[in-house]
Scaffold this motif. Sequence first.
Motif, PDB file in Angstrom:
ATOM      1  N   THR A 207      28.009  41.721  52.347  1.00 15.65           N
ATOM      2  CA  THR A 207      29.039  41.193  51.445  1.00 15.65           C
ATOM      3  C   THR A 207      28.429  40.631  50.168  1.00 15.65           C
ATOM      4  O   THR A 207      29.001  40.773  49.078  1.00 15.65           O
ATOM      5  N   LYS A 208      27.250  40.010  50.283  1.00 16.22           N
ATOM      6  CA  LYS A 208      26.585  39.472  49.096  1.00 16.22           C
ATOM      7  C   LYS A 208      26.149  40.592  48.153  1.00 16.22           C
ATOM      8  O   LYS A 208      26.316  40.492  46.932  1.00 16.22           O
ATOM      9  N   THR A 209      25.621  41.665  48.724  1.00 14.85           N
ATOM     10  CA  THR A 209      25.176  42.799  47.903  1.00 14.85           C
ATOM     11  C   THR A 209      26.347  43.431  47.161  1.00 14.85           C
ATOM     12  O   THR A 209      26.247  43.766  45.975  1.00 14.85           O
ATOM     13  N   ILE A 210      27.464  43.597  47.851  1.00 16.48           N
ATOM     14  CA  ILE A 210      28.640  44.192  47.204  1.00 16.48           C
ATOM     15  C   ILE A 210      29.184  43.274  46.120  1.00 16.48           C
ATOM     16  O   ILE A 210      29.543  43.726  45.019  1.00 16.48           O
ATOM     17  N   ALA A 211      29.224  41.981  46.397  1.00 16.40           N
ATOM     18  CA  ALA A 211      29.744  41.025  45.422  1.00 16.40           C
ATOM     19  C   ALA A 211      28.890  40.979  44.166  1.00 16.40           C
ATOM     20  O   ALA A 211      29.405  40.788  43.046  1.00 16.40           O
ATOM     21  N   GLU A 212      27.578  41.170  44.311  1.00 18.66           N
ATOM     22  CA  GLU A 212      26.688  41.151  43.147  1.00 18.66           C
ATOM     23  C   GLU A 212      26.835  42.395  42.276  1.00 18.66           C
ATOM     24  O   GLU A 212      26.576  42.347  41.073  1.00 18.66           O
ATOM     25  N   ASN A 213      27.240  43.511  42.865  1.00 20.92           N
ATOM     26  CA  ASN A 213      27.334  44.764  42.124  1.00 20.92           C
ATOM     27  C   ASN A 213      28.762  45.124  41.721  1.00 20.92           C
ATOM     28  O   ASN A 213      28.947  45.940  40.812  1.00 20.92           O
ATOM     29  N   PHE A 214      29.745  44.538  42.387  1.00 20.88           N
ATOM     30  CA  PHE A 214      31.151  44.820  42.079  1.00 20.88           C
ATOM     31  C   PHE A 214      31.899  43.492  42.023  1.00 20.88           C
ATOM     32  O   PHE A 214      32.054  42.823  43.050  1.00 20.88           O
ATOM     33  N   ASP A 215      32.353  43.138  40.832  1.00 23.63           N
ATOM     34  CA  ASP A 215      32.983  41.839  40.613  1.00 23.63           C
ATOM     35  C   ASP A 215      34.371  41.807  41.254  1.00 23.63           C
ATOM     36  O   ASP A 215      35.341  42.321  40.700  1.00 23.63           O
ATOM     37  N   GLN A 216      34.450  41.197  42.421  1.00 27.52           N
ATOM     38  CA  GLN A 216      35.725  41.124  43.130  1.00 27.52           C
ATOM     39  C   GLN A 216      36.626  40.002  42.618  1.00 27.52           C
ATOM     40  O   GLN A 216      37.848  40.085  42.721  1.00 27.52           O
ATOM     41  N   GLU A 217      36.019  38.953  42.055  1.00 32.98           N
ATOM     42  CA  GLU A 217      36.826  37.853  41.520  1.00 32.98           C
ATOM     43  C   GLU A 217      37.643  38.300  40.314  1.00 32.98           C
ATOM     44  O   GLU A 217      38.782  37.877  40.124  1.00 32.98           O
ATOM     45  N   LYS A 218      37.056  39.178  39.498  1.00 33.49           N
ATOM     46  CA  LYS A 218      37.769  39.682  38.332  1.00 33.49           C
ATOM     47  C   LYS A 218      38.977  40.508  38.749  1.00 33.49           C
ATOM     48  O   LYS A 218      40.039  40.467  38.114  1.00 33.49           O
ATOM     49  N   ILE A 219      38.824  41.265  39.820  1.00 34.42           N
ATOM     50  CA  ILE A 219      39.921  42.100  40.316  1.00 34.42           C
ATOM     51  C   ILE A 219      40.938  41.269  41.091  1.00 34.42           C
ATOM     52  O   ILE A 219      42.112  41.602  41.170  1.00 34.42           O
ATOM     53  N   GLY A 220      40.474  40.163  41.659  1.00 33.90           N
ATOM     54  CA  GLY A 220      41.366  39.325  42.450  1.00 33.90           C
ATOM     55  C   GLY A 220      41.497  39.776  43.891  1.00 33.90           C
ATOM     56  O   GLY A 220      42.520  39.538  44.533  1.00 33.90           O
ATOM     57  N   LYS A 221      40.455  40.423  44.419  1.00 29.66           N
ATOM     58  CA  LYS A 221      40.470  40.916  45.793  1.00 29.66           C
ATOM     59  C   LYS A 221      39.279  40.353  46.559  1.00 29.66           C
ATOM     60  O   LYS A 221      38.337  39.798  45.974  1.00 29.66           O
ATOM     61  N   GLU A 222      39.320  40.472  47.870  1.00 29.92           N
ATOM     62  CA  GLU A 222      38.239  40.013  48.721  1.00 29.92           C
ATOM     63  C   GLU A 222      37.559  41.187  49.411  1.00 29.92           C
ATOM     64  O   GLU A 222      38.141  42.254  49.568  1.00 29.92           O
ATOM     65  N   ILE A 223      36.311  40.964  49.821  1.00 31.69           N
ATOM     66  CA  ILE A 223      35.549  41.976  50.535  1.00 31.69           C
ATOM     67  C   ILE A 223      35.849  41.871  52.027  1.00 31.69           C
ATOM     68  O   ILE A 223      35.785  40.785  52.610  1.00 31.69           O
ATOM     69  N   ASP A 224      36.177  42.972  52.645  1.00 34.53           N
ATOM     70  CA  ASP A 224      36.426  43.020  54.095  1.00 34.53           C
ATOM     71  C   ASP A 224      35.185  43.529  54.808  1.00 34.53           C
ATOM     72  O   ASP A 224      34.523  44.475  54.344  1.00 34.53           O
ATOM     73  N   PHE A 225      34.890  42.911  55.949  1.00 35.88           N
ATOM     74  CA  PHE A 225      33.754  43.347  56.766  1.00 35.88           C
ATOM     75  C   PHE A 225      34.146  43.217  58.228  1.00 35.88           C
ATOM     76  O   PHE A 225      34.554  42.150  58.682  1.00 35.88           O
ATOM     77  N   PHE A 226      34.000  44.317  58.975  1.00 37.72           N
ATOM     78  CA  PHE A 226      34.352  44.307  60.395  1.00 37.72           C
ATOM     79  C   PHE A 226      33.353  45.152  61.174  1.00 37.72           C
ATOM     80  O   PHE A 226      32.997  46.257  60.744  1.00 37.72           O
TER      81      PHE A 226
END
Length: 299
Positions: A207-226
């Motif tokens: 999740t940290k790697t994805i957040a660093e490369n794809f700005d989820q806060e700007k889009i207003g979405k969260e990263i899902d992990f299962f």
Amino acid sequence: MQLQLEAPAETITSKLEAWWGLFIENIPNLAIALTVLISAFLLSKLVYNITLKLTYKRIKQTSVTKLIARAASVIVVLAGLFLALGALNLGKTLTGLLTGAGISGLVIGLALQGTLSNTISGIVLSFRKNIQLGNWIETNGFAGEVTDINLNYFVLKEADNNVVVIPNKTILENPFKNYSLTTQMRVVIECGVGYDSDLDNVQELTTKTIAENFDQEKIGKEIDFFYTEFGDSSINFITRFWIEGQSGLDRIKAKSKAIVEIKKAFDKADINIPFPIRTLQFETPLAMMKANKEELVYN
């Protein structure tokens, strides 16, 4: 002999005189009919230009806009023709024309059923708001940018620059996915880690790697992990995140980048992504091994 020749001549003369009298009587009607025809012809040109301009504001396909404008102008001309025939008291002729047009239309419709179906479908597609030129859609096993909606076919340009021509009827009768209706797309990554991995650390690192490369806060979405399952040689997981994009190519690029970055992060943290391994275990020695052992003892 002279009397025999005079009789037909008198008949012809009387016929011509009757026709001339009828022509004189119907001069006002002829003038009205001619005026109606000329007016209808001029009005049809005006209707054509107005319809072309109004339709082009809604539909960007030149072929479709011209077809609609021509249809409108033809209707005006036909209306003028029927009014002219009515002014000449040619009601029976008018009825015959309507009957003949109906029968001819039925015959032509049956003969050109497939072509007319595609043409009508092309007009319907041109008015649909959920599919426009420049959209990236997926339908009938193909995905690409809509470059043309013609009267008979639908043109897609795929990511590899191939052009796909699909009949309009096929597009209208089958579901399609339009990636351009929204500016956000979700990307799904599936992976697996070894059974000796720290699962909490794997989740945090991913999740940290994805957040660093794809700005989820700007889009207003969260990263899902299962975590999804205990696989044959790995514990499998799925992670989902969002990107700003409107085409399938944007999704492929984002997925490729995410895979590369996750692999780098796992390598740096010494997290193993195992490939399938099969271990064979035998309860009893193989016959060949047993035979070799007996031979050694004998010698």
